[in-house]
Design an enzyme around this catalytic site. Sequence first.
Site: not given
Ligand code: GRF
Length: 189
Positions: A12-13, A85, A87, A102, A104, A145, A174
């Site tokens: 959850g960072s 994680l 769907l 989302n 990725h 997708d 991110e």
């Molecule tokens: C991130 O790298 C995000 O892109 C991916 O999962 C990771 C989650 O990291 N989908 P965090 O839980 O936000 O630290």
Amino acid sequence: MKNIAILASGSGSNAENIFNYFKLSNDIEVSLFLTNNPSAFVIKRAEKLGVECLVFDREQMKDKDALLSLLKERGIDYIVLAGFLWLLPDFFVEAYANRIINIHPSLLPSYGGKGMYGDKVHKAVVEAGEKYSGITIHTIDADYDKGQIVKQVKVEVLPTDSYEDVATKVHALEYEYFPRVIESELSKF
Ligand code: GRF
């Protein structure tokens, strides 16, 4: 005030970073965290930040009336997936059409798809000897997708980089870009 719910399955960072980004905003608030994982660190972060965090299992996730009324009661306008994680069920995607985003941790379509998440992505990138990795921020469509890519940002992968190094670089992107992209998407409605 526009209210965001963030769905996260792990650390959850990103959720914390997005929460903090909007903390002083007069227009946008992160008012809810949701997780499918009862031992996810995101729950601890929520306690620290003072944001409501709900844990749900697969049955609760499929319960259309309960889930949608929970979001409605809290006035949730927009859904952010940040390391989530599972769907989303179709009814959820339909209820929040064009209002789910989302992130990725690769340059999609490369290193996307089933089983490609977290460090697995970074390991695959390093093993393939890629010169670049990066982030992809995309909307979620009913056809999973088919979401639209809103933003991609590249970062260089050095031959000496470990997968942890790549993860660090990608996480930095991110944190820098995801809140800003969310803000600009929310300004559209
Ligand atoms: C991130 O790298 C995000 O892109 C991916 O999962 C990771 C989650 O990291 N989908 P965090 O839980 O936000 O630290």
